[in-house]
Design a protein around this motif. Structure first.
Motif, PDB file in Angstrom:
ATOM      1  N   ILE A 122       0.834  -1.211   0.000  1.00  0.00           N
ATOM      2  CA  ILE A 122       0.000   0.000   0.000  1.00  0.00           C
ATOM      3  C   ILE A 122       0.868   1.261   0.000  1.00  0.00           C
ATOM      4  CG2 ILE A 122      -1.708   1.323   1.311  1.00  0.00           C
ATOM      5  CD1 ILE A 122      -2.614  -1.383   2.574  1.00  0.00           C
ATOM      6  N   ASN A 147      -0.058   4.919   0.160  1.00  0.00           N
ATOM      7  CA  ASN A 147      -1.107   5.931   0.331  1.00  0.00           C
ATOM      8  C   ASN A 147      -0.501   7.326   0.250  1.00  0.00           C
ATOM      9  OD1 ASN A 147      -3.498   4.457   0.646  1.00  0.00           O
ATOM     10  ND2 ASN A 147      -3.110   4.089   2.823  1.00  0.00           N
ATOM     11  N   SER A 189      -5.167   8.938   5.695  1.00  0.00           N
ATOM     12  CA  SER A 189      -5.574   7.528   5.761  1.00  0.00           C
ATOM     13  C   SER A 189      -5.563   7.092   7.216  1.00  0.00           C
ATOM     14  CB  SER A 189      -4.633   6.649   4.941  1.00  0.00           C
ATOM     15  OG  SER A 189      -5.012   6.711   3.604  1.00  0.00           O
ATOM     16  N   PHE A 190      -6.433   6.141   7.569  1.00  0.00           N
ATOM     17  CA  PHE A 190      -6.587   5.807   8.982  1.00  0.00           C
ATOM     18  C   PHE A 190      -5.314   5.224   9.581  1.00  0.00           C
ATOM     19  CE2 PHE A 190      -6.720   1.196   9.523  1.00  0.00           C
ATOM     20  CZ  PHE A 190      -6.766   0.767   8.214  1.00  0.00           C
ATOM     21  N   SER A 191      -4.514   4.579   8.760  1.00  0.00           N
ATOM     22  CA  SER A 191      -3.432   3.773   9.322  1.00  0.00           C
ATOM     23  C   SER A 191      -2.054   4.366   9.118  1.00  0.00           C
ATOM     24  CB  SER A 191      -3.472   2.411   8.662  1.00  0.00           C
ATOM     25  OG  SER A 191      -3.453   2.608   7.270  1.00  0.00           O
ATOM     26  N   THR A 194     -10.169   6.187   2.064  1.00  0.00           N
ATOM     27  CA  THR A 194     -11.502   5.561   2.065  1.00  0.00           C
ATOM     28  C   THR A 194     -11.951   5.272   3.493  1.00  0.00           C
ATOM     29  OG1 THR A 194     -10.381   3.450   1.745  1.00  0.00           O
ATOM     30  CG2 THR A 194     -11.317   4.487  -0.202  1.00  0.00           C
ATOM     31  N   ASP A 207      -5.404   2.942  -6.901  1.00  0.00           N
ATOM     32  CA  ASP A 207      -6.570   2.764  -6.029  1.00  0.00           C
ATOM     33  C   ASP A 207      -7.426   4.019  -6.174  1.00  0.00           C
ATOM     34  OD1 ASP A 207      -8.362   2.429  -3.933  1.00  0.00           O
ATOM     35  OD2 ASP A 207      -6.849   1.839  -2.474  1.00  0.00           O
ATOM     36  N   ASN A 231      -7.649  -0.621  -9.085  1.00  0.00           N
ATOM     37  CA  ASN A 231      -8.259  -1.114  -7.848  1.00  0.00           C
ATOM     38  C   ASN A 231      -9.351  -0.125  -7.453  1.00  0.00           C
ATOM     39  OD1 ASN A 231      -8.818  -2.259  -5.349  1.00  0.00           O
ATOM     40  ND2 ASN A 231      -7.092  -1.230  -4.342  1.00  0.00           N
ATOM     41  N   VAL A 243     -12.602   0.614  -5.350  1.00  0.00           N
ATOM     42  CA  VAL A 243     -13.397   0.110  -4.218  1.00  0.00           C
ATOM     43  C   VAL A 243     -14.903   0.209  -4.485  1.00  0.00           C
ATOM     44  CG1 VAL A 243     -11.588   0.566  -2.510  1.00  0.00           C
ATOM     45  CG2 VAL A 243     -13.348   2.313  -2.947  1.00  0.00           C
ATOM     46  N   CYS A 288      -9.662  -4.813  -9.953  1.00  0.00           N
ATOM     47  CA  CYS A 288     -10.184  -5.445  -8.745  1.00  0.00           C
ATOM     48  C   CYS A 288     -11.574  -4.880  -8.486  1.00  0.00           C
ATOM     49  CB  CYS A 288      -9.280  -5.149  -7.553  1.00  0.00           C
ATOM     50  SG  CYS A 288      -9.914  -5.879  -6.030  1.00  0.00           S
ATOM     51  N   MET A 337     -14.367  -4.618  -5.825  1.00  0.00           N
ATOM     52  CA  MET A 337     -14.523  -4.791  -4.378  1.00  0.00           C
ATOM     53  C   MET A 337     -15.955  -4.540  -3.946  1.00  0.00           C
ATOM     54  SD  MET A 337     -12.686  -2.854  -1.211  1.00  0.00           S
ATOM     55  CE  MET A 337     -14.159  -1.869  -0.945  1.00  0.00           C
ATOM     56  N   ASP A 385     -12.874  -8.854  -4.397  1.00  0.00           N
ATOM     57  CA  ASP A 385     -12.457  -8.550  -3.022  1.00  0.00           C
ATOM     58  C   ASP A 385     -13.727  -8.365  -2.188  1.00  0.00           C
ATOM     59  OD1 ASP A 385     -11.660  -7.127  -0.683  1.00  0.00           O
ATOM     60  OD2 ASP A 385      -9.996  -6.155  -1.724  1.00  0.00           O
ATOM     61  N   VAL A 444      -8.698 -10.996  -3.714  1.00  0.00           N
ATOM     62  CA  VAL A 444      -7.849 -10.025  -3.019  1.00  0.00           C
ATOM     63  C   VAL A 444      -8.437  -9.826  -1.627  1.00  0.00           C
ATOM     64  CG1 VAL A 444      -7.018  -7.619  -3.072  1.00  0.00           C
ATOM     65  CG2 VAL A 444      -7.495  -8.821  -5.230  1.00  0.00           C
ATOM     66  N   GLY A 447      -8.055  -7.328   1.996  1.00  0.00           N
ATOM     67  CA  GLY A 447      -7.427  -6.162   2.621  1.00  0.00           C
ATOM     68  C   GLY A 447      -7.853  -6.061   4.074  1.00  0.00           C
ATOM     69  N   ARG A 474      -3.396  -7.259   0.329  1.00  0.00           N
ATOM     70  CA  ARG A 474      -3.114  -5.817   0.298  1.00  0.00           C
ATOM     71  C   ARG A 474      -2.720  -5.379   1.706  1.00  0.00           C
ATOM     72  NH1 ARG A 474      -5.543  -1.036   1.344  1.00  0.00           N
ATOM     73  NH2 ARG A 474      -5.132   0.664  -0.101  1.00  0.00           N
ATOM     74  N   HIS A 478       0.156  -3.008   4.494  1.00  0.00           N
ATOM     75  CA  HIS A 478       1.148  -1.968   4.742  1.00  0.00           C
ATOM     76  C   HIS A 478       2.513  -2.577   5.068  1.00  0.00           C
ATOM     77  CE1 HIS A 478      -2.794  -0.281   5.910  1.00  0.00           C
ATOM     78  NE2 HIS A 478      -2.328   0.858   5.444  1.00  0.00           N
TER      79      HIS A 478
END
Ligand code: PMM
Length: 281
Positions: free
Chosen positions: A10, A12, A17-19, A52, A87, A106, A108, A129, A131, A177, A207, A209, A248, A250
Protein backbone atom coordinates in the motif's frame (compact mmCIF):
# COMPACT_ATOMS: atom_id res chain seq x y z
CA UNK A 1 3.24 -22.34 -12.64
CA UNK A 2 2.03 -19.05 -11.14
CA UNK A 3 3.22 -17.81 -7.75
CA UNK A 4 0.96 -19.05 -4.95
CA UNK A 5 0.33 -15.52 -3.74
CA UNK A 6 1.08 -11.87 -4.44
CA UNK A 7 1.62 -9.17 -1.86
CA UNK A 8 0.10 -5.82 -2.82
CA UNK A 9 2.00 -3.08 -0.98
CA UNK A 10 0.00 0.00 0.00
CA UNK A 11 1.35 3.39 -1.09
CA UNK A 12 -1.11 5.93 0.33
CA UNK A 13 -0.41 9.44 -0.93
CA UNK A 14 -2.94 10.99 1.44
CA UNK A 15 -2.82 13.27 4.47
CA UNK A 16 -5.58 11.32 6.26
CA UNK A 17 -5.57 7.53 5.76
CA UNK A 18 -6.59 5.81 8.98
CA UNK A 19 -3.43 3.77 9.32
CA UNK A 20 -0.59 5.80 7.88
CA UNK A 21 -2.08 9.22 7.09
CA UNK A 22 0.45 11.79 6.03
CA UNK A 23 3.52 9.58 6.21
CA UNK A 24 4.12 9.46 2.46
CA UNK A 25 2.26 12.62 1.43
CA UNK A 26 5.05 13.82 -0.82
CA UNK A 27 5.96 12.40 -4.22
CA UNK A 28 9.58 11.53 -3.42
CA UNK A 29 8.73 9.99 -0.04
CA UNK A 30 5.92 7.94 -1.60
CA UNK A 31 8.19 6.68 -4.41
CA UNK A 32 10.91 5.76 -1.89
CA UNK A 33 8.31 3.95 0.17
CA UNK A 34 7.08 2.00 -2.88
CA UNK A 35 10.68 0.99 -3.71
CA UNK A 36 11.11 -0.30 -0.14
CA UNK A 37 7.85 -2.27 -0.33
CA UNK A 38 8.96 -3.92 -3.58
CA UNK A 39 12.33 -4.82 -2.03
CA UNK A 40 10.45 -6.35 0.92
CA UNK A 41 8.45 -8.65 -1.36
CA UNK A 42 5.54 -6.71 -2.88
CA UNK A 43 4.96 -7.63 -6.52
CA UNK A 44 2.01 -5.22 -6.82
CA UNK A 45 2.21 -1.59 -5.63
CA UNK A 46 -1.18 0.04 -4.97
CA UNK A 47 -1.03 3.83 -5.18
CA UNK A 48 -3.98 5.77 -3.75
CA UNK A 49 -4.66 9.48 -3.36
CA UNK A 50 -8.04 9.48 -1.63
CA UNK A 51 -8.63 8.05 1.82
CA UNK A 52 -11.50 5.56 2.07
CA UNK A 53 -11.69 5.59 5.84
CA UNK A 54 -15.29 5.95 7.08
CA UNK A 55 -16.34 9.62 6.95
CA UNK A 56 -13.21 10.79 5.06
CA UNK A 57 -13.72 13.96 2.98
CA UNK A 58 -13.92 13.60 -0.81
CA UNK A 59 -10.92 14.65 -2.89
CA UNK A 60 -11.50 16.31 -6.26
CA UNK A 61 -10.06 14.74 -9.40
CA UNK A 62 -7.49 17.47 -9.96
CA UNK A 63 -5.99 17.03 -6.48
CA UNK A 64 -6.08 13.23 -6.74
CA UNK A 65 -4.32 13.37 -10.12
CA UNK A 66 -1.67 15.65 -8.64
CA UNK A 67 -1.05 13.21 -5.80
CA UNK A 68 -1.14 9.91 -7.65
CA UNK A 69 0.20 10.23 -11.20
CA UNK A 70 3.78 11.37 -10.38
CA UNK A 71 4.08 8.53 -7.86
CA UNK A 72 2.85 5.97 -10.40
CA UNK A 73 5.26 7.33 -13.03
CA UNK A 74 8.13 7.36 -10.51
CA UNK A 75 7.50 3.77 -9.46
CA UNK A 76 7.11 2.51 -13.05
CA UNK A 77 10.60 3.87 -13.71
CA UNK A 78 12.13 2.78 -10.40
CA UNK A 79 10.60 -0.71 -10.05
CA UNK A 80 10.10 -1.99 -13.61
CA UNK A 81 9.26 -5.52 -12.42
CA UNK A 82 6.30 -4.48 -10.25
CA UNK A 83 2.66 -4.30 -11.27
CA UNK A 84 1.49 -0.72 -10.68
CA UNK A 85 -2.05 -0.46 -9.37
CA UNK A 86 -4.08 2.70 -8.90
CA UNK A 87 -6.57 2.76 -6.03
CA UNK A 88 -9.23 5.13 -7.35
CA UNK A 89 -12.92 5.38 -8.17
CA UNK A 90 -12.36 8.15 -10.77
CA UNK A 91 -12.01 7.40 -14.48
CA UNK A 92 -9.75 10.41 -15.10
CA UNK A 93 -7.32 9.30 -12.38
CA UNK A 94 -7.35 5.72 -13.66
CA UNK A 95 -6.78 6.87 -17.26
CA UNK A 96 -3.83 9.13 -16.40
CA UNK A 97 -2.29 6.42 -14.22
CA UNK A 98 -2.65 3.78 -16.95
CA UNK A 99 -1.07 6.20 -19.41
CA UNK A 100 1.80 6.65 -16.92
CA UNK A 101 2.41 2.89 -16.86
CA UNK A 102 -0.01 1.40 -14.33
CA UNK A 103 -1.72 -1.81 -15.48
CA UNK A 104 -4.17 -2.47 -12.64
CA UNK A 105 -7.23 -0.52 -11.46
CA UNK A 106 -8.26 -1.11 -7.85
CA UNK A 107 -11.69 0.49 -7.63
CA UNK A 108 -13.40 0.11 -4.22
CA UNK A 109 -16.72 0.92 -5.91
CA UNK A 110 -16.34 -2.06 -8.28
CA UNK A 111 -16.46 0.30 -11.32
CA UNK A 112 -19.83 1.80 -10.26
CA UNK A 113 -18.85 5.23 -9.02
CA UNK A 114 -17.79 6.81 -12.30
CA UNK A 115 -19.70 5.92 -15.49
CA UNK A 116 -16.48 6.34 -17.50
CA UNK A 117 -14.47 3.81 -15.48
CA UNK A 118 -15.45 0.59 -17.28
CA UNK A 119 -14.53 2.13 -20.64
CA UNK A 120 -11.11 3.17 -19.35
CA UNK A 121 -10.38 -0.34 -18.05
CA UNK A 122 -11.49 -1.92 -21.35
CA UNK A 123 -9.67 0.60 -23.54
CA UNK A 124 -6.34 0.10 -21.73
CA UNK A 125 -6.63 -3.68 -21.34
CA UNK A 126 -6.11 -3.18 -17.60
CA UNK A 127 -6.52 -5.77 -14.89
CA UNK A 128 -9.04 -4.69 -12.26
CA UNK A 129 -10.18 -5.44 -8.75
CA UNK A 130 -13.93 -5.40 -8.09
CA UNK A 131 -14.52 -4.79 -4.38
CA UNK A 132 -17.75 -5.09 -2.43
CA UNK A 133 -19.07 -2.05 -0.55
CA UNK A 134 -22.53 -0.59 0.16
CA UNK A 135 -22.99 3.17 -0.12
CA UNK A 136 -19.71 5.08 -0.28
CA UNK A 137 -16.93 5.60 2.28
CA UNK A 138 -18.80 8.57 3.76
CA UNK A 139 -22.04 6.69 4.38
CA UNK A 140 -21.10 3.01 4.33
CA UNK A 141 -21.11 2.16 8.04
CA UNK A 142 -24.83 3.00 8.28
CA UNK A 143 -25.47 0.58 5.41
CA UNK A 144 -24.04 -2.58 6.97
CA UNK A 145 -27.26 -4.60 6.62
CA UNK A 146 -27.41 -7.99 4.95
CA UNK A 147 -29.65 -11.07 4.82
CA UNK A 148 -26.53 -13.23 4.83
CA UNK A 149 -23.38 -11.18 4.41
CA UNK A 150 -21.44 -13.86 2.49
CA UNK A 151 -24.32 -14.70 0.13
CA UNK A 152 -25.00 -11.00 -0.46
CA UNK A 153 -21.33 -10.16 -1.14
CA UNK A 154 -21.02 -13.16 -3.44
CA UNK A 155 -24.15 -12.18 -5.42
CA UNK A 156 -22.91 -8.59 -5.69
CA UNK A 157 -19.48 -9.66 -6.98
CA UNK A 158 -21.02 -12.10 -9.48
CA UNK A 159 -23.23 -9.28 -10.76
CA UNK A 160 -20.28 -6.91 -11.14
CA UNK A 161 -18.23 -9.58 -12.95
CA UNK A 162 -21.12 -10.02 -15.40
CA UNK A 163 -21.28 -6.28 -16.07
CA UNK A 164 -17.51 -6.03 -16.56
CA UNK A 165 -17.32 -9.05 -18.85
CA UNK A 166 -20.30 -7.80 -20.91
CA UNK A 167 -18.48 -4.47 -21.34
CA UNK A 168 -15.39 -6.26 -22.66
CA UNK A 169 -13.13 -6.93 -19.65
CA UNK A 170 -11.73 -10.47 -20.08
CA UNK A 171 -12.63 -12.67 -17.09
CA UNK A 172 -8.96 -13.51 -16.53
CA UNK A 173 -8.22 -9.81 -15.91
CA UNK A 174 -10.76 -9.56 -13.07
CA UNK A 175 -9.98 -9.98 -9.35
CA UNK A 176 -12.63 -9.78 -6.61
CA UNK A 177 -12.46 -8.55 -3.02
CA UNK A 178 -15.05 -8.94 -0.24
CA UNK A 179 -14.23 -5.43 1.04
CA UNK A 180 -13.29 -6.13 4.65
CA UNK A 181 -14.24 -3.07 6.72
CA UNK A 182 -16.40 -1.49 4.00
CA UNK A 183 -20.04 -1.31 5.20
CA UNK A 184 -19.39 -4.27 7.50
CA UNK A 185 -19.86 -4.77 11.23
CA UNK A 186 -17.37 -6.71 13.33
CA UNK A 187 -19.42 -9.88 12.85
CA UNK A 188 -19.71 -9.31 9.10
CA UNK A 189 -15.92 -9.02 8.76
CA UNK A 190 -15.35 -12.19 10.76
CA UNK A 191 -18.05 -14.13 8.90
CA UNK A 192 -16.54 -13.13 5.55
CA UNK A 193 -13.11 -14.35 6.65
CA UNK A 194 -14.59 -17.53 8.14
CA UNK A 195 -16.41 -18.36 4.88
CA UNK A 196 -13.92 -16.84 2.44
CA UNK A 197 -13.85 -20.14 0.50
CA UNK A 198 -17.37 -19.24 -0.73
CA UNK A 199 -15.98 -16.04 -2.28
CA UNK A 200 -13.03 -17.99 -3.72
CA UNK A 201 -15.57 -20.39 -5.30
CA UNK A 202 -16.83 -17.58 -7.55
CA UNK A 203 -13.71 -18.20 -9.67
CA UNK A 204 -11.56 -15.08 -10.08
CA UNK A 205 -8.48 -14.45 -7.96
CA UNK A 206 -9.47 -13.13 -4.53
CA UNK A 207 -7.85 -10.03 -3.02
CA UNK A 208 -8.13 -9.37 0.72
CA UNK A 209 -7.43 -6.16 2.62
CA UNK A 210 -7.38 -6.56 6.39
CA UNK A 211 -4.17 -4.63 7.04
CA UNK A 212 -4.26 -2.67 10.33
CA UNK A 213 -8.06 -2.35 10.14
CA UNK A 214 -10.16 -1.41 13.17
CA UNK A 215 -11.82 -4.80 13.57
CA UNK A 216 -8.34 -6.14 14.45
CA UNK A 217 -7.96 -3.36 17.00
CA UNK A 218 -11.27 -4.29 18.61
CA UNK A 219 -10.18 -7.93 18.92
CA UNK A 220 -6.74 -7.19 20.34
CA UNK A 221 -7.25 -3.94 22.24
CA UNK A 222 -4.70 -2.19 19.98
CA UNK A 223 -5.93 1.35 19.31
CA UNK A 224 -2.85 2.33 17.31
CA UNK A 225 -3.17 0.88 13.78
CA UNK A 226 0.61 0.36 13.67
CA UNK A 227 0.29 -2.17 16.49
CA UNK A 228 -2.04 -4.43 14.51
CA UNK A 229 0.58 -6.36 12.54
CA UNK A 230 0.04 -9.66 14.37
CA UNK A 231 -3.70 -9.47 13.70
CA UNK A 232 -2.96 -8.57 10.08
CA UNK A 233 -0.70 -11.61 9.70
CA UNK A 234 -3.22 -13.95 11.33
CA UNK A 235 -6.01 -12.89 8.99
CA UNK A 236 -3.82 -13.01 5.87
CA UNK A 237 -2.52 -16.49 6.65
CA UNK A 238 -6.07 -17.71 7.28
CA UNK A 239 -7.19 -16.10 4.02
CA UNK A 240 -4.37 -17.85 2.13
CA UNK A 241 -5.55 -21.16 3.57
CA UNK A 242 -9.07 -20.37 2.31
CA UNK A 243 -7.75 -19.73 -1.20
CA UNK A 244 -7.23 -15.94 -1.36
CA UNK A 245 -4.21 -15.06 -3.49
CA UNK A 246 -3.57 -11.30 -3.28
CA UNK A 247 -2.88 -9.61 0.06
CA UNK A 248 -3.11 -5.82 0.30
CA UNK A 249 -0.93 -4.74 3.24
CA UNK A 250 1.15 -1.97 4.74
CA UNK A 251 3.76 -4.20 6.45
CA UNK A 252 4.99 -6.04 3.38
CA UNK A 253 8.12 -7.81 4.68
CA UNK A 254 6.46 -9.45 7.68
CA UNK A 255 3.32 -10.47 5.82
CA UNK A 256 5.32 -11.73 2.84
CA UNK A 257 7.42 -13.99 5.07
CA UNK A 258 4.39 -15.28 6.97
CA UNK A 259 2.67 -16.13 3.68
CA UNK A 260 5.82 -17.70 2.23
CA UNK A 261 5.98 -20.08 5.21
CA UNK A 262 2.23 -20.73 5.27
CA UNK A 263 2.25 -21.46 1.53
CA UNK A 264 4.49 -24.47 2.18
CA UNK A 265 1.66 -25.97 4.17
CA UNK A 266 -1.44 -24.83 2.28
CA UNK A 267 -0.18 -24.94 -1.32
CA UNK A 268 2.43 -27.72 -1.26
CA UNK A 269 4.50 -28.10 -4.41
CA UNK A 270 3.81 -24.51 -5.45
CA UNK A 271 5.54 -22.67 -2.65
CA UNK A 272 8.94 -22.10 -4.24
CA UNK A 273 7.88 -21.40 -7.81
CA UNK A 274 6.99 -17.74 -7.54
CA UNK A 275 9.35 -14.80 -7.77
CA UNK A 276 8.06 -13.30 -4.53
CA UNK A 277 8.91 -16.48 -2.65
CA UNK A 278 12.16 -17.27 -4.44
CA UNK A 279 13.49 -13.79 -3.60
CA UNK A 280 13.98 -14.92 -0.01
CA UNK A 281 15.38 -18.34 -0.89
N1 PMM B 1 -9.01 -1.09 1.80
C1 PMM B 1 -8.69 0.21 1.79
C2 PMM B 1 -8.43 0.88 0.57
N2 PMM B 1 -8.47 0.22 -0.60
N3 PMM B 1 -8.79 -1.79 -1.79
C3 PMM B 1 -9.09 -3.10 -1.82
N4 PMM B 1 -9.12 -3.77 -2.99
N5 PMM B 1 -9.39 -3.78 -0.66
C4 PMM B 1 -9.38 -3.17 0.55
O1 PMM B 1 -9.68 -3.85 1.56
C5 PMM B 1 -9.05 -1.79 0.61
C6 PMM B 1 -8.76 -1.12 -0.62
C7 PMM B 1 -8.63 0.96 3.09
O2 PMM B 1 -7.38 0.84 3.71
P1 PMM B 1 -6.22 2.00 3.69
O3 PMM B 1 -6.89 3.31 4.05
O4 PMM B 1 -5.22 1.55 4.69
O5 PMM B 1 -5.62 2.04 2.31
Amino acid sequence: MPAPFAVMGIVNVTPDSFSDGGEWFDTDAAVRHGIELAAAGATILDVGGESTRPGAPAVDAEEELRRVVPVVAGLVAAVPGAVLSVDTTKASVARASLEAGATYVNDVSALRSDPGMLGVVVEHGARCCLMHMQGDPRTMQSQARYDDVVDDVRAFLEGRIEVAVAAGVPLERIDVDPGIGFAKTQDHNLELLRRLDEIVAIGPRVVVGTSRKSFLGRLTGRDDPRQRLAGTIATNVLALASGARVFRVHDVGAVHDALAVAAHVVAPGREDTGASVARHG
